[in-house]
Design a protein around this motif. Sequence first.
Motif, PDB file in Angstrom:
ATOM      1  N   GLU A   1      41.167  33.708  28.769  1.00  0.00           N
ATOM      2  CA  GLU A   1      41.287  34.935  27.968  1.00  0.00           C
ATOM      3  C   GLU A   1      41.992  34.680  26.638  1.00  0.00           C
TER       4      GLU A   1
ATOM      5  N   ASN B   1      37.818  33.666  35.463  1.00  0.00           N
ATOM      6  CA  ASN B   1      38.259  34.597  36.512  1.00  0.00           C
ATOM      7  C   ASN B   1      38.117  34.002  37.913  1.00  0.00           C
TER       8      ASN B   1
ATOM      9  N   LEU C   1      39.554  43.146  40.049  1.00  0.00           N
ATOM     10  CA  LEU C   1      38.240  43.718  40.352  1.00  0.00           C
ATOM     11  C   LEU C   1      37.748  43.433  41.781  1.00  0.00           C
TER      12      LEU C   1
ATOM     13  N   PRO D   1      35.942  52.252  41.198  1.00  0.00           N
ATOM     14  CA  PRO D   1      36.025  52.639  39.778  1.00  0.00           C
ATOM     15  C   PRO D   1      35.474  51.571  38.834  1.00  0.00           C
TER      16      PRO D   1
ATOM     17  N   ARG E   1      32.070  38.562  33.402  1.00  0.00           N
ATOM     18  CA  ARG E   1      33.107  37.583  33.718  1.00  0.00           C
ATOM     19  C   ARG E   1      32.450  36.371  34.360  1.00  0.00           C
TER      20      ARG E   1
ATOM     21  N   ASN F   1      29.865  43.031  35.713  1.00  0.00           N
ATOM     22  CA  ASN F   1      30.688  43.668  36.757  1.00  0.00           C
ATOM     23  C   ASN F   1      29.849  44.473  37.742  1.00  0.00           C
TER      24      ASN F   1
ATOM     25  N   ARG G   1      38.593  50.530  29.809  1.00  0.00           N
ATOM     26  CA  ARG G   1      39.877  49.894  29.454  1.00  0.00           C
ATOM     27  C   ARG G   1      39.949  49.806  27.925  1.00  0.00           C
TER      28      ARG G   1
ATOM     29  N   HIS H   1      38.656  46.511  25.766  1.00  0.00           N
ATOM     30  CA  HIS H   1      38.030  45.730  26.851  1.00  0.00           C
ATOM     31  C   HIS H   1      37.203  44.548  26.308  1.00  0.00           C
TER      32      HIS H   1
HETATM   33  P1  TYD Z   1      40.153  42.108  36.232  1.00  0.00           P
HETATM   34  O1  TYD Z   1      39.963  41.682  37.650  1.00  0.00           O
HETATM   35  O2  TYD Z   1      41.299  43.002  35.889  1.00  0.00           O
HETATM   36  O3  TYD Z   1      40.218  40.738  35.386  1.00  0.00           O
HETATM   37  P2  TYD Z   1      40.223  40.514  33.767  1.00  0.00           P
HETATM   38  O4  TYD Z   1      40.302  41.798  33.077  1.00  0.00           O
HETATM   39  O5  TYD Z   1      41.461  39.696  33.575  1.00  0.00           O
HETATM   40  O6  TYD Z   1      38.966  39.779  33.488  1.00  0.00           O
HETATM   41  O7  TYD Z   1      38.820  42.795  35.720  1.00  0.00           O
HETATM   42  C1  TYD Z   1      37.581  42.107  35.770  1.00  0.00           C
HETATM   43  C2  TYD Z   1      36.535  42.997  35.121  1.00  0.00           C
HETATM   44  O8  TYD Z   1      36.351  44.160  35.938  1.00  0.00           O
HETATM   45  C3  TYD Z   1      36.935  43.527  33.764  1.00  0.00           C
HETATM   46  O9  TYD Z   1      35.766  43.621  32.954  1.00  0.00           O
HETATM   47  C4  TYD Z   1      37.467  44.924  34.039  1.00  0.00           C
HETATM   48  C5  TYD Z   1      36.627  45.363  35.212  1.00  0.00           C
HETATM   49  N1  TYD Z   1      37.265  46.308  36.178  1.00  0.00           N
HETATM   50  C6  TYD Z   1      36.607  47.489  36.541  1.00  0.00           C
HETATM   51  O10 TYD Z   1      35.499  47.788  36.085  1.00  0.00           O
HETATM   52  N2  TYD Z   1      37.231  48.325  37.436  1.00  0.00           N
HETATM   53  C7  TYD Z   1      38.460  48.039  37.965  1.00  0.00           C
HETATM   54  O11 TYD Z   1      38.989  48.855  38.755  1.00  0.00           O
HETATM   55  C8  TYD Z   1      39.109  46.815  37.593  1.00  0.00           C
HETATM   56  C9  TYD Z   1      40.457  46.463  38.136  1.00  0.00           C
HETATM   57  C10 TYD Z   1      38.461  45.971  36.686  1.00  0.00           C
END
Ligand code: TYD
Length: 342
Positions: A131, A185, A196, A211, A220, A255, A279, A282
């Motif tokens: 990242e 990841n 996730l 969600p 990812r 995702n 987010r 994002h």
């Molecule tokens: P995450 O596991 O937090 O890892 P990172 O942001 O460090 O890559 O998130 C992985 C992906 O999944 C990221 O694109 C955000 C998305 N996500 C969701 O869509 N829903 C969720 O509840 C979470 C935690 C992440």
Amino acid sequence: MRAGTWIVTGGAGFIASNFVRLALEEGWCERVIVFDLLTYAGRLENLAPMIEADPRLVFVRGDIADGEAVEELLDSHPADMVFNFAAESHVDRSIHDAAPFVRTNVLGTQLLVSASRRHGVRRYIQVSTDEVYGALPLDGEERFHEERPYAPKSPYAASKAGADFLVLAAHHTHGQNVIVTNCSNNYGPYQFPEKLIPLMIMNALNGRKLPVYGDGLYVRDWIHVEDHCRAVRACAIDGQAGETYCIGADNEQPNINVIRRILELTGRDETLIEYVKDRPGHDRRYAIDSSKVHREIGWKPAISWEDGLASTVEWYRKNTAWLESVTKGDFGAYYERHYGGK
Ligand code: TYD
Ligand code: NAD
């Protein structure tokens, strides 16, 4: 220096507890000293049953951002190598409050790398993330590699980038023997269910909503945690001082595809999917080109996405006591606040 002794910070967390388990099972070293603050993400359960049963494992509770504690650790446990896995690791938390990320990831790394140098540790390994390179566009063949300039976008990524720069500066300025690894990841057993994959598995198993942030088309590049751990070990042993190594398994997934596969593996249907607010900031896509580590270290991933995800779902299905235990306390409140208990 004591040959064969490895200090593993953050050893009670997801990746490093898998690293410690493999190190002991496969005899990677003689002794492992785990140094961990036991934040919400650090769990002694992750080291069970080794922590009670294996005399080669020593646990020390402590904070890498506490200079005195770090001095005492290195005084009482002379080590050959220090692996710094300890970090605040969740992007969403860094958006709500970046301060603990700066303290642990930046200050903690600086204290640990400096103390390792003063105590004659032969090699210091900084476990970092892809990242730090920022985000890639959805369309295109571009991937992260070692020559790409850092361009972190989230407070988490910025704090990890700062840490990597400090570690590389210690090599440039003092000639310290350091290695930095930047991995994509991870997924696998013992991952805290705010990330996730474990969050979606836990919710699907419990029949709760999944969600999905934004349009669900964020990409990812997933690697099984055991492949990552073996890569870190390989870089620590065969890497060149002052070098960075990008680690990935050539497994880019949107995702929504990950979530659909988890629904299939848990026997649930798509009515559990819930699109929620995105987010902020994002990162659209991460993808790693790990040809340097293939070429120079000879490491390759061994676990396929299909097998890895299926065995991970199975692990969470079997380890409901672990899930219940780690989601008590801070996590419960955090989850309610951010997902409204859905
Ligand atoms: P995450 O596991 O937090 O890892 P990172 O942001 O460090 O890559 O998130 C992985 C992906 O999944 C990221 O694109 C955000 C998305 N996500 C969701 O869509 N829903 C969720 O509840 C979470 C935690 C992440
Ligand atoms: P995690 O959040 O599961 O574990 C972090 C561990 O560090 C916990 O045991 C926690 O108690 C400990 N810790 C936190 N602050 C500390 C402090 N001040 N002093 C001592 N210990 C402290 O994280 P993870 O997912 O296992 O990630 C481990 C490392 O790998 C991190 O450095 C992370 O940046 C990096 N990384 C993670 C991923 C991923 O997908 N999870 C990918 C690439 C790199």
